[in-house]
Design an enzyme around this catalytic site. Structure first.
Site, PDB file in Angstrom:
ATOM      1  CB  CYS A 114      -6.878   1.658   5.016  1.00 35.70           C
ATOM      2  SG  CYS A 114      -5.196   1.220   5.523  1.00 35.70           S
ATOM      3  CG  HIS A 250      -6.786   2.370   0.780  1.00 38.93           C
ATOM      4  ND1 HIS A 250      -5.971   3.365   1.281  1.00 38.93           N
ATOM      5  CD2 HIS A 250      -6.339   1.203   1.316  1.00 38.93           C
ATOM      6  CE1 HIS A 250      -5.083   2.822   2.096  1.00 38.93           C
ATOM      7  NE2 HIS A 250      -5.278   1.525   2.124  1.00 38.93           N
ATOM      8  CG  ASN A 280      -1.549   1.866   2.775  1.00 42.09           C
ATOM      9  OD1 ASN A 280      -2.285   2.797   3.103  1.00 42.09           O
ATOM     10  ND2 ASN A 280      -1.868   0.601   2.978  1.00 42.09           N
TER      11      ASN A 280
END
Length: 323
Positions: A114, A250, A280
């Site tokens: 990520c 993020h 996500n």
């Protein structure tokens, strides 16, 4: 004069299939309310059969190049942040290079889960500032739907597929914090925490494997480390949270995003939030949010942005840039 890496264009691509929370209710013990309350996610996109990470990346790259008013032939390098490359090798970046019709320059992948796009931005900045290249296409792209364990309600409902991209070009600045472009970055990792977020497959096991996550522990580390890295990057640039126009974090979990903003003493009105629509998307989430923010007229030239992310490794970091 100081050489800076300036954003010339932004673009993104999302697969056509939209998956609302309700779609999971028939297969696992979950509900729309349960998912929303714990993550803020309402829907996400899943890649179609045969649609690969490099396909998504190429579409986002084309959008960014169009936004920059540039032809792919002017790009010197492609850096693609991904943990779901099409194949073990060659890199997905070289596949994007071919899809864009580029027969010169170089391309490679960056894998920091990520945090991948932050790592890729920092790498692109180093190449540009050093004078090795003049223009870099930085992409984040993922097809996390391919590594989900659909029986695990704690993880399978959180992730989506997508891609985002930026075109960066070298430009001379004064060396002051008022310059456009990347002003500072802060990268970190700590392999002691590898078991908090990982995929239980790979070359050693000869299978792709599934994503595994200790959610509570990841949450705790994320809130602490994201605010910390953002402060460190701002310090390096000689700036403070009061100077920030937008946090572009993020997009993993709305509760993490809110807690990080609170620790930076910034209101949610200064945070770009897209997690509700995309879930996500790992390394794709920051460039997706940047592109959407620009498209919606929120992010404007001259504004100061902080991007920050944390992922498996654990790996985390942030970038301060003036749009």
């Amino acid at each position: 004069m100081t050489r800076r890496a300036v954003v010339r264009g932004a673009g993104h691509y999302l697969p056509e299939r939209v998956v609302p929370n309700a779609e999971f209710e028939g297969s696992i013990d979950t509900s729309d309310e349960w998912i929303r309350s714990r993550s803020g996610i309402e829907r996400r996109h899943f890649a179609a059969e045969g649609e690969t990470t490099s396909d998504l990346a190429a579409r986002a790259a084309e959008a960014a190049l169009s936004d920059a008013g540039m032809d792919a032939a002017r790009i010197d390098a492609i850096i693609l942040a991904t943990s779901t490359a099409d194949m073990t090798f060659p890199s997905a970046a070289t596949m994007v290079q071919a899809k864009l019709g580029m027969q010169s320059g170089f391309a490679f992948d960056v894998q920091a889960v990520c945090a991948g796009f932050v790592y890729a931005l920092s790498t692109a900045n180093a190449l540009l500032v050093s004078g090795q290249v003049d223009r870099v296409l930085v992409i984040g792209a993922e097809t996390f739907s391919r590594i989900m364990d659909w029986s695990d309600r704690s993880t399978s409902v959180l992730f989506g597929d997508g891609a985002g991209a930026l075109v960066l070009e070298a430009e001379d600045g004064s060396g002051a914090a008022s310059d456009r472009g990347i002003l500072s970055s802060d990268l970190n990792s700590d392999g002691r925490f590898r078991d908090l977020l990982y995929v239980d497959g790979g070359v050693a096991t000869r299978d792709t494997g599934y994503l595994r996550m200790q959610g509570k522990e990841v949450f705790r580390h994320a809130v602490e480390k994201l605010a910390q890295t953002a402060h460190q990057a701002l310090d390096k640039a000689g700036l403070t949270p009061a100077d920030v126009d937008w946090i572009v974090p993020h997009q993993a979990n709305l509760r993490i995003i809110k807690a990080t903003a609170q620790r930076m003493d910034l209101p949610m009105e200064k945070v770009i939030v897209t997690v509700q629509d995309h879930g996500n998307t790992s390394a794709a989430s920051i460039p997706l949010a940047l592109s959407v923010g620009k498209q919606r007229g929120l992010i404007k030239q001259g504004q100061l942005l902080v991007t920050e992310a944390i992922g498996g490794g654990l790996a985390w970091g942030s970038v301060v840039l003036r749009w």
